[in-house]
Design a protein around this motif. Structure first.
Motif, PDB file in Angstrom:
ATOM      1  N   ALA A 147     -42.836   7.845  -8.895  1.00 41.28           N
ATOM      2  CA  ALA A 147     -43.511   9.457  -8.999  1.00 41.28           C
ATOM      3  C   ALA A 147     -41.882  10.435  -9.987  1.00 41.28           C
ATOM      4  CB  ALA A 147     -43.301  10.341  -7.781  1.00 41.28           C
ATOM      5  N   SER A 148     -40.847   9.382 -10.294  1.00 40.88           N
ATOM      6  CA  SER A 148     -39.595   9.524 -10.927  1.00 40.88           C
ATOM      7  C   SER A 148     -40.046   9.034 -12.379  1.00 40.88           C
ATOM      8  CB  SER A 148     -39.070   9.302  -9.995  1.00 40.88           C
ATOM      9  OG  SER A 148     -38.291   9.821  -8.730  1.00 40.88           O
ATOM     10  N   ASP A 149     -40.465   7.757 -12.398  1.00 40.00           N
ATOM     11  CA  ASP A 149     -40.308   7.077 -13.381  1.00 40.00           C
ATOM     12  C   ASP A 149     -41.666   8.192 -14.115  1.00 40.00           C
ATOM     13  OD1 ASP A 149     -38.963   5.669 -12.826  1.00 40.00           O
ATOM     14  OD2 ASP A 149     -40.393   3.733 -12.833  1.00 40.00           O
ATOM     15  N   LEU A 150     -42.771   8.245 -13.208  1.00 41.62           N
ATOM     16  CA  LEU A 150     -43.916   9.220 -13.484  1.00 41.62           C
ATOM     17  C   LEU A 150     -43.360  10.500 -14.159  1.00 41.62           C
ATOM     18  CD1 LEU A 150     -46.992   9.529 -14.675  1.00 41.62           C
ATOM     19  CD2 LEU A 150     -47.309  10.789 -12.045  1.00 41.62           C
ATOM     20  N   ALA A 151     -42.968  11.667 -14.133  1.00 43.03           N
ATOM     21  CA  ALA A 151     -41.844  12.807 -14.031  1.00 43.03           C
ATOM     22  C   ALA A 151     -41.114  12.380 -15.673  1.00 43.03           C
ATOM     23  CB  ALA A 151     -40.835  13.226 -12.925  1.00 43.03           C
ATOM     24  N   LYS A 153     -41.405   9.978 -17.745  1.00 43.15           N
ATOM     25  CA  LYS A 153     -42.208  10.201 -18.900  1.00 43.15           C
ATOM     26  C   LYS A 153     -42.972  11.504 -19.340  1.00 43.15           C
ATOM     27  CE  LYS A 153     -46.337   7.009 -19.195  1.00 43.15           C
ATOM     28  NZ  LYS A 153     -47.216   6.401 -18.424  1.00 43.15           N
ATOM     29  N   GLU A 154     -44.247  11.872 -18.492  1.00 45.84           N
ATOM     30  CA  GLU A 154     -44.508  12.549 -18.832  1.00 45.84           C
ATOM     31  C   GLU A 154     -43.537  14.300 -18.422  1.00 45.84           C
ATOM     32  OE1 GLU A 154     -47.702  13.651 -16.084  1.00 45.84           O
ATOM     33  OE2 GLU A 154     -48.356  11.529 -16.934  1.00 45.84           O
ATOM     34  N   ARG A 155     -42.319  14.518 -19.046  1.00 43.11           N
ATOM     35  CA  ARG A 155     -41.573  16.108 -19.293  1.00 43.11           C
ATOM     36  C   ARG A 155     -42.276  16.464 -17.632  1.00 43.11           C
ATOM     37  NH1 ARG A 155     -36.894  14.200 -19.626  1.00 43.11           N
ATOM     38  NH2 ARG A 155     -36.435  16.362 -20.701  1.00 43.11           N
ATOM     39  N   ALA A 156     -42.244  16.253 -16.315  1.00 46.91           N
ATOM     40  CA  ALA A 156     -42.904  16.864 -15.210  1.00 46.91           C
ATOM     41  C   ALA A 156     -41.142  16.923 -14.768  1.00 46.91           C
ATOM     42  CB  ALA A 156     -44.521  16.559 -15.654  1.00 46.91           C
ATOM     43  N   ALA A 157     -42.346  18.936 -13.963  1.00 51.69           N
ATOM     44  CA  ALA A 157     -41.021  18.170 -12.798  1.00 51.69           C
ATOM     45  C   ALA A 157     -41.559  17.695 -11.704  1.00 51.69           C
ATOM     46  CB  ALA A 157     -41.419  20.024 -12.611  1.00 51.69           C
ATOM     47  N   LEU A 158     -40.813  17.756 -10.990  1.00 48.62           N
ATOM     48  CA  LEU A 158     -40.847  16.448  -9.536  1.00 48.62           C
ATOM     49  C   LEU A 158     -40.660  17.213  -8.485  1.00 48.62           C
ATOM     50  CD1 LEU A 158     -41.067  13.579  -8.051  1.00 48.62           C
ATOM     51  CD2 LEU A 158     -38.593  13.114  -8.276  1.00 48.62           C
ATOM     52  N   ILE A 159     -41.793  17.236  -7.250  1.00 44.49           N
ATOM     53  CA  ILE A 159     -41.653  18.083  -6.263  1.00 44.49           C
ATOM     54  C   ILE A 159     -41.595  17.212  -5.209  1.00 44.49           C
ATOM     55  CG2 ILE A 159     -42.398  19.847  -5.084  1.00 44.49           C
ATOM     56  CD1 ILE A 159     -43.422  20.846  -7.288  1.00 44.49           C
ATOM     57  N   VAL A 186     -34.515  10.082  -7.709  1.00 40.87           N
ATOM     58  CA  VAL A 186     -34.118  11.358  -7.857  1.00 40.87           C
ATOM     59  C   VAL A 186     -33.239  12.021  -8.875  1.00 40.87           C
ATOM     60  CG1 VAL A 186     -36.071  11.931  -6.037  1.00 40.87           C
ATOM     61  CG2 VAL A 186     -33.032  12.027  -6.255  1.00 40.87           C
ATOM     62  N   ASP A 187     -32.418  11.193  -8.901  1.00 38.74           N
ATOM     63  CA  ASP A 187     -31.350  11.969 -10.131  1.00 38.74           C
ATOM     64  C   ASP A 187     -31.563  11.296 -11.391  1.00 38.74           C
ATOM     65  OD1 ASP A 187     -29.033  12.280  -8.108  1.00 38.74           O
ATOM     66  OD2 ASP A 187     -27.777  10.748  -7.743  1.00 38.74           O
ATOM     67  N   ARG A 188     -32.486  10.157 -12.001  1.00 36.70           N
ATOM     68  CA  ARG A 188     -32.932   9.864 -12.510  1.00 36.70           C
ATOM     69  C   ARG A 188     -33.570  11.084 -13.115  1.00 36.70           C
ATOM     70  NH1 ARG A 188     -34.212   3.956 -13.078  1.00 36.70           N
ATOM     71  NH2 ARG A 188     -36.006   4.399 -12.074  1.00 36.70           N
ATOM     72  N   VAL A 189     -34.781  11.577 -12.549  1.00 40.28           N
ATOM     73  CA  VAL A 189     -34.893  12.811 -13.619  1.00 40.28           C
ATOM     74  C   VAL A 189     -33.973  14.143 -13.053  1.00 40.28           C
ATOM     75  CG1 VAL A 189     -36.690  14.492 -12.275  1.00 40.28           C
ATOM     76  CG2 VAL A 189     -36.487  11.941 -11.220  1.00 40.28           C
ATOM     77  N   LYS A 190     -33.050  14.417 -12.193  1.00 41.48           N
ATOM     78  CA  LYS A 190     -32.283  15.313 -12.686  1.00 41.48           C
ATOM     79  C   LYS A 190     -31.348  15.137 -14.042  1.00 41.48           C
ATOM     80  CE  LYS A 190     -30.774  16.032  -8.348  1.00 41.48           C
ATOM     81  NZ  LYS A 190     -29.407  16.157  -7.127  1.00 41.48           N
ATOM     82  N   GLU A 191     -30.768  14.181 -14.375  1.00 38.14           N
ATOM     83  CA  GLU A 191     -29.960  13.562 -15.261  1.00 38.14           C
ATOM     84  C   GLU A 191     -31.246  13.741 -16.846  1.00 38.14           C
ATOM     85  OE1 GLU A 191     -27.970  10.457 -12.986  1.00 38.14           O
ATOM     86  OE2 GLU A 191     -29.546   9.255 -14.045  1.00 38.14           O
ATOM     87  N   ALA A 192     -32.688  13.510 -16.453  1.00 35.95           N
ATOM     88  CA  ALA A 192     -33.386  13.776 -17.698  1.00 35.95           C
ATOM     89  C   ALA A 192     -33.705  15.492 -18.030  1.00 35.95           C
ATOM     90  CB  ALA A 192     -34.734  13.169 -17.583  1.00 35.95           C
ATOM     91  N   GLY A 193     -32.930  16.723 -17.567  1.00 37.38           N
ATOM     92  CA  GLY A 193     -33.142  17.600 -17.086  1.00 37.38           C
ATOM     93  C   GLY A 193     -34.162  18.145 -17.145  1.00 37.38           C
ATOM     94  N   LEU A 194     -35.034  17.892 -15.506  1.00 34.63           N
ATOM     95  CA  LEU A 194     -35.761  17.880 -15.139  1.00 34.63           C
ATOM     96  C   LEU A 194     -36.154  18.296 -13.638  1.00 34.63           C
ATOM     97  CD1 LEU A 194     -38.228  14.907 -16.536  1.00 34.63           C
ATOM     98  CD2 LEU A 194     -38.688  17.626 -17.301  1.00 34.63           C
ATOM     99  N   PRO A 195     -36.411  19.376 -13.552  1.00 34.89           N
ATOM    100  CA  PRO A 195     -36.279  20.168 -12.632  1.00 34.89           C
ATOM    101  C   PRO A 195     -36.684  19.209 -11.358  1.00 34.89           C
ATOM    102  CG  PRO A 195     -37.785  21.050 -13.805  1.00 34.89           C
ATOM    103  CD  PRO A 195     -37.823  19.869 -14.516  1.00 34.89           C
ATOM    104  N   PHE A 196     -35.750  19.218  -9.959  1.00 37.80           N
ATOM    105  CA  PHE A 196     -36.699  18.212  -9.058  1.00 37.80           C
ATOM    106  C   PHE A 196     -36.314  19.090  -7.847  1.00 37.80           C
ATOM    107  CE2 PHE A 196     -34.575  15.749  -5.019  1.00 37.80           C
ATOM    108  CZ  PHE A 196     -36.111  14.752  -4.706  1.00 37.80           C
ATOM    109  N   ILE A 197     -37.655  19.410  -7.014  1.00 43.29           N
ATOM    110  CA  ILE A 197     -37.420  20.124  -5.822  1.00 43.29           C
ATOM    111  C   ILE A 197     -38.346  20.051  -4.428  1.00 43.29           C
ATOM    112  CG2 ILE A 197     -39.304  22.484  -5.432  1.00 43.29           C
ATOM    113  CD1 ILE A 197     -39.424  22.896  -8.509  1.00 43.29           C
ATOM    114  N   VAL A 198     -36.833  20.133  -3.934  1.00 48.93           N
ATOM    115  CA  VAL A 198     -37.741  19.849  -2.483  1.00 48.93           C
ATOM    116  C   VAL A 198     -38.156  20.722  -1.805  1.00 48.93           C
ATOM    117  CG1 VAL A 198     -37.202  18.438  -0.198  1.00 48.93           C
ATOM    118  CG2 VAL A 198     -35.432  18.003  -2.239  1.00 48.93           C
TER     119      VAL A 198
END
Lengths: 288, 319
Positions: A147-151, A153-159, A186-198
């Protein structure tokens, strides 16, 4: 155990599985005790019309509810048959896995989906509590990594939507290792500047709450969800007294500064879209 | 005489007899001296036999032995110029996790770990090595300090688990553990962890996401205690022995699973029987591990650490 129990029995079970719950059933609200017509409860997203208690909802229903028009695409996850310890208690873990797979028709306790929420790109990693209590083993860890890799790759938010009692102890130490693994994901998502929402749902405890689920940029919770580290029973046994009313519930965590928002189920799509829109500096959208 | 565990009873009897003879006799009595040495040989043999085939549950008992060397025994023997650092800067100083700056065989490091205490008073003071959120938040602070000054981090893990209590939950136990794991994975410096006794679940991994993870021979490391696992899966804590086997929580099991990197052998009969020797052996292993990372830059070490944990459990998945 033979191939009969391992292979044939689950197949037979799948064939004779009970069909969907008849529509004339009544459900009792765990909150207020009110009897609710089953169809009304489903129509109300499994929220008691009387007292607003949020009951657990099937993972696919939840995804339909979140994504625009109820449409989303599921990400293919690697097929998993993972029993590193050849674990056996009163039952073999491999049998428990097969049973859960045939019961839920899913490979493991996580679904990764992507699509639009309020017109904004989002990847959702949702736990399936019906699959061995949503416990986190290597396959669930794999799902979060995917999921993180996909977020990214797609420059999408991760929930992430945990609904889990914690680590899957039948995978022993390797389930514990999913804690650092999902933290990195999830840190990789955050480091990519994308939102990580739980989005914390009932229940989120143990090794799941003590890893990725508490590292969101924003923590949203459903009303009444149980969220915590140690189980209530373990705490009661340790301190030898009754726990305070509402302990480890979403509202308690809000009061203690651990979640940001408690949001009713029906308002989740709008609220999540609003948050993602603000974090990613989207122009204001008119309500669809 | 050490405290004996239930399976050590025959050894205890022999060693008890030896101690009694020593106490009674004057050393000149040849017969008694001979008897003592005969019994000693027998006791040593029995000890060797017993320890050559310990079950997972017996190893768990050794790992929890009350006289096993704890954090401060290691720090006292291995670290010079120790400067203890206290507090999470927002709530309290958690005595279950101790740490500070010091010089390990010449190299300035940050060292931290769980301290269980050695007698009733200190056990209560250190809460039996069960940390609350402020303990993990202190650990985060120390790891950030290490990162800022590029100091190697050494952690000594010895905890039954994170403290399960109302106050701990109210202050965000889960969040504190998650942040501590995250902090381990962010340090741009060499990071070595050693499980010296009990590696209890989330409370242990919070300090153990390291480049190089060592386990002492009779230490254990598990997602849940055998008692906890038994009470859930067997519905009775009395099945703890079976659960210990099933969980594969011994150093040898974890090495085979690829979760840890090195096993450090313990003195015959466990570390508590020859503390100095046990502590020195772990010190040597830590020194070797730090030396092997000496020439790598911080960001590379951090990436290696992350790559390692990202792969945990991926092996064995069939595509």
């Amino acid at each position: 155990m033979s191939w009969l129990t391992n292979f044939v029995r689950p197949k037979i079970r799948a064939l004779v599985r009970k069909t969907d719950v008849p529509e004339n059933l009544w459900d009792k609200c765990p909150g207020c005790g009110q009897m609710i017509f089953h169809r009304d409860l489903e129509a109300n997203l499994r929220v008691c019309p009387q007292c607003g208690a949020h009951m657990r909802i099937a993972v696919k229903k939840r995804l339909e509810l979140l994504f625009d028009n109820g449409t989303y695409e599921r990400a293919e996850l690697p097929k998993v048959e993972f029993d590193p310890l050849k674990f056996r208690d009163r039952k073999r873990y491999s049998d428990r896995l097969k049973e859960a797979q045939s019961k839920t028709e899913e490979q493991d306790a996580i679904i990764v989906a992507h699509g639009l929420i309020g017109g904004l790109k989002a990847v959702v990693a949702a736990f399936n509590f019906d699959f061995m209590g949503g416990s986190m083993g290597a396959a669930v860890g794999e799902g979060l990594v995917a999921a993180s890799d996909l977020a990214v790759k797609e420059r999408a938010a991760l929930i992430a939507i945990p609904a889990s009692g914690g680590a899957r102890m039948q995978e022993g130490i390797l389930s514990l290792m999913q804690m650092p693994r999902t933290v990195i994901a999830v840190d990789r998502v955050k480091e990519a500047g994308l939102p990580f929402i739980v989005l914390l749902t009932d229940p989120t405890t143990g090794g799941v709450s003590a890893s990725f689920a508490m590292l969101g940029d924003i923590h949203v919770s459903e009303p009444g969800a149980q969220i915590g580290f140690a189980g209530a029973r373990v705490i009661e046994e340790t301190i030898r007294e009754k726990l305070p009313e509402g302990f480890q519930r979403a509202e308690y965590l809000l009061d203690h500064g651990i979640v940001d928002l408690v949001v009713a189920r029906k308002d989740l799509p709008t609220e999540l879209a609003k948050i993602i829109g603000l974090l990613t500096k989207q122009p204001k959208q008119e309500a669809a | 005489m050490p405290t004996f565990l239930d399976f050590e009873k025959p050894i205890a009897e022999l060693e008890g007899k030896i101690a009694e003879l020593r106490h009674l006799s004057n050393a000149d009595d040849m017969n008694i001296a001979e008897e003592i040495s005969r019994l000693q040989v027998k006791a040593d043999k029995l000890l060797r036999q017993t320890y050559s085939k310990l079950t997972a549950w017996q190893k768990t008992q050794v790992a929890r032995h009350p006289e096993r060397p704890h954090f401060y025994d290691y720090v006292g023997a291995l670290v010079e110029d120790f400067v203890p650092l206290a507090g999470d800067r927002s709530f309290a100083d958690d005595k279950a996790i101790q740490g500070g700056l010091g010089r390990f065989r010449g190299t300035p490091i940050v060292i931290m770990g769980h301290e269980k205490g050695t007698d009733t008073t200190t056990r209560v003071k250190h809460n039996f090595g069960m940390a609350k959120p402020e303990g993990y938040r202190k650990a985060v602070r120390l790891m950030e300090l290490a990162d800022r000054f590029s100091l190697p981090v050494v952690t000594l893990v010895d905890t039954p688990g994170a403290y399960p209590g109302v106050d701990a939950e109210a202050r965000g136990q889960a969040e504190a553990i998650a942040r501590s794991i995250e902090a381990c994975l962010k340090v741009k410096a060499p990071f070595v962890s050693a499980i010296i006794g009990e590696g209890g679940s989330g409370g242990a991994i919070a300090l153990a996401a390291a480049n190089h993870v060592i386990m002492l021979e009779y230490s254990v490391y598990s997602v849940i205690s055998p008692e906890g696992c038994a009470s859930i899966l067997w519905r009775s804590a009395t099945n703890a022995q079976e659960a210990a086997e099933a969980l594969k929580l011994t150093a040898a099991d974890l090495k085979a699973l690829g979760v840890i990197d090195e096993i450090v052998p313990e003195p015959l009969g466990g570390s508590h029987r020859a503390k100095d020797q046990a502590i020195a052996a772990l010190g040597d292993a830590i020194e070797r591990a730090l030396q092997s990372m000496h020439n790598q830059d911080g960001p590379t070490l951090r990436e290696q650490r992350r790559d390692k944990f990202l792969e945990m459990g991926r092996r064995g998945l069939s595509a």
